[in-house]
Write an enzyme that holds these catalytic residues in place. Structure first.
Site, PDB file in Angstrom:
ATOM      1  CE  LYS A 349      35.898  33.427  44.546  1.00 34.19           C
ATOM      2  NZ  LYS A 349      35.908  34.280  43.287  1.00 34.19           N
ATOM      3  NE  ARG A 383      38.723  39.795  45.922  1.00 33.75           N
ATOM      4  CZ  ARG A 383      37.890  38.987  46.737  1.00 33.75           C
ATOM      5  NH1 ARG A 383      38.062  37.871  46.634  1.00 33.75           N
ATOM      6  NH2 ARG A 383      37.298  39.519  47.670  1.00 33.75           N
TER       7      ARG A 383
HETATM    8  C1  YH5 Z   1      36.685  37.517  42.536  1.00 36.11           C
HETATM    9  O1  YH5 Z   1      36.786  36.315  42.019  1.00 36.11           O
HETATM   10  N1  YH5 Z   1      35.324  37.157  44.659  1.00 36.11           N
HETATM   11  S1  YH5 Z   1      34.134  37.476  46.900  1.00 36.11           S
HETATM   12  C2  YH5 Z   1      33.468  31.917  48.507  1.00 36.11           C
HETATM   13  C3  YH5 Z   1      34.394  31.249  49.205  1.00 36.11           C
HETATM   14  C4  YH5 Z   1      35.847  31.782  49.094  1.00 36.11           C
HETATM   15  C5  YH5 Z   1      35.983  33.074  48.742  1.00 36.11           C
HETATM   16  C6  YH5 Z   1      34.624  29.709  50.909  1.00 36.11           C
HETATM   17  N2  YH5 Z   1      35.145  39.122  45.214  1.00 36.11           N
HETATM   18  C7  YH5 Z   1      35.994  37.696  43.778  1.00 36.11           C
HETATM   19  O2  YH5 Z   1      36.147  35.642  47.685  1.00 36.11           O
HETATM   20  N3  YH5 Z   1      36.367  40.236  43.218  1.00 36.11           N
HETATM   21  C8  YH5 Z   1      34.902  37.940  45.462  1.00 36.11           C
HETATM   22  O3  YH5 Z   1      34.096  30.118  49.596  1.00 36.11           O
HETATM   23  C9  YH5 Z   1      35.905  39.426  44.069  1.00 36.11           C
HETATM   24  N4  YH5 Z   1      37.050  38.576  41.777  1.00 36.11           N
HETATM   25  C10 YH5 Z   1      36.766  39.903  42.148  1.00 36.11           C
HETATM   26  N5  YH5 Z   1      37.335  40.755  41.210  1.00 36.11           N
HETATM   27  C11 YH5 Z   1      33.913  35.700  46.952  1.00 36.11           C
HETATM   28  C12 YH5 Z   1      35.138  35.082  47.459  1.00 36.11           C
HETATM   29  C13 YH5 Z   1      34.885  33.724  48.127  1.00 36.11           C
HETATM   30  C14 YH5 Z   1      33.762  33.201  48.098  1.00 36.11           C
END
Ligand code: YH5
Length: 405
Positions: A349, A383
């Site tokens: 993230k 996750r």
């Molecule tokens: C979460 O924390 N996150 S989608 C921005 C990024 C990298 C990854 C590069 N769904 C979660 O994974 N569900 C998402 O920057 C989720 N908890 C739960 N339960 C966002 C994501 C991401 C966003």
């Protein structure tokens, strides 16, 4: 001259205290009593009418604990007060017994305190039973592998749009050691394109059906905040509804969860995906997330979801500034008071970039650091994108956290 040794002790639980006393040969009956005096707990409770705050202060002092209340409560120049309670296990037991004889619904407060203490102390009792997976989350943590079917997703944009590509990636996640696969069709990052329900169906349903057929024992999760998508996904074979809005965006979601018997991950988000990262602010971060959890849990239970099927997630990066994400990771254990499993999503993230400057495909070391911290502070499911590396880190952290003297 004698040389006494003096050693600092870390006592994490009554059981931990008992082992230490057994080491020096303490009387076993004494150990059973003393272990509950060696562990301290703290609570914040409220909002209390001034009279109730005064009762709490008195009762807490009478058992030998401490209670801080708002200035002015003593002469009722303040109408309301929160209280910070601090005492040993044994003192809280006495305190709760006393509260049950008091007005202002303080008996209900006693129930909540007892529930939180029991949840914290129990070494077993967070079952996750799903397809081929039958575990107690108190005994081992789980990896949820991310399967994005989104052309605009940040971290693996454009990679898994075709069914074959998605399945190949899913097989890799499973081989690498994922316990659950989280299928998502719509990116929730700020500025991401909104898609129609039909498009979301087209992306996720074929993948879910194919996965269910190829892996009948695999727990599958659907990452959606839309009830219609969740219902179709559950019919196609998913087991868990992962709602980034904690049943808040779509009024039909709780009912779908109840009717399909799904496990539910209820995530906290401040605002909406489009607006959430525009200067997020909190008056009291932990109070606001906890209150959101309370509402989400109540909505789920009211619709008929079993409490044992609820998982909570503080929502790293969802309406959070860097400092908020760091505080959540540092004090994550405060959310253990609900007695429910915690899921944590930190993988790759943006807050990692704010700290390190690392681009999205260089964030694995930092992601693993957040996972280690999260698991140590009570996360039960992580996750992640990088399952193989996470499996290695998790194995070590779980072993450390489950070791006992
Ligand atoms: C979460 O924390 N996150 S989608 C921005 C990024 C990298 C990854 C590069 N769904 C979660 O994974 N569900 C998402 O920057 C989720 N908890 C739960 N339960 C966002 C994501 C991401 C966003």
């Amino acid at each position: 001259m004698r040389n006494y040794y003096v050693r600092l002790l870390e006592i994490h639980s009554p059981k931990d205290a008992a082992s230490l006393m057994e080491q020096i040969g303490s009387d076993l009956h004494g150990v059973a009593l003393m272990k509950n005096k060696m562990v301290h707990y703290n609570f914040r409770v409220g909002p209390l009418p001034a009279a109730a705050a005064n009762i709490i202060k008195q009762e807490m002092l009478s058992v030998g604990g401490e209670a801080a209340v708002t200035r002015g409560v003593i002469n009722c120049s303040a109408d309301n007060s929160d209280a910070i309670l601090s005492a040993t296990r044994k003192q809280f037991r006495k305190f709760c017994r006393k509260l049950r004889a008091q007005p202002f619904s303080l008996a209900l407060m006693a129930d909540r305190i007892e529930l939180a203490l029991k949840a914290k102390e129990k070494l077993k009792g967070l079952p996750f039973k799903c397809r081929g997976l039958d575990v107690d989350l108190k005994e081992r943590s789980l990896i949820m592998g991310i399967l994005n079917i989104t052309p605009d997703s940040f971290s693996d944009g454009n990679c898994f749009l075709t069914l074959d590509d998605a399945l190949a990636q899913a097989r890799k996640l499973i081989t690498d050691g994922a316990d659950i696969i989280d299928v998502g069709g719509e990116s929730t990052r700020p500025g991401a394109e909104k898609i129609t329900i039909a498009e979301e169906f087209n992306r996720v349903l074929p993948v879910i059906k194919a996965l269910r057929q190829e892996f009948p024992e695999l727990p599958i999760s659907i990452d959606t905040y839309k009830a219609e998508v969740a219902a179709a996904a559950m019919a196609a074979g998913t087991d868990l509804i992962n709602d980034i809005s904690g049943f808040n965006f779509d009024p039909g979601m709780a009912q779908v969860a109840a009717e399909t018997g799904a496990y539910c991950c209820l995530m906290h988000i401040q605002g909406t995906p489009e607006a959430m990262q525009k200067n997020p602010e909190y008056e009291d971060l932990f109070a606001e997330i906890s209150a959101y959890f309370e509402k989400s849990i109540a909505r789920a239970l009211a619709a008929g979801v079993e409490r044992e099927k609820i998982i909570l997630d503080p929502g790293i990066g969802f309406g959070k500034a860097l400092e908020h994400n760091l505080l959540i990771l540092k004090y994550l254990a405060e959310f253990k008071g609900f007695g429910l499993p915690l899921l944590l999503g930190t993988s790759r993230k943006s807050f990692i970039k704010k700290l390190t400057g690392a681009e999205v495909d260089e964030r694995l070391p930092a992601s693993l650091a957040t996972i280690a911290q999260g698991l140590t502070n009570g996360a039960n499911i992580v996750r992640v994108h990088d399952v193989a590396a996470t499996r290695q880190a998790l194995t070590v952290i779980d072993a450390i956290n489950h070791s006992q003297r």
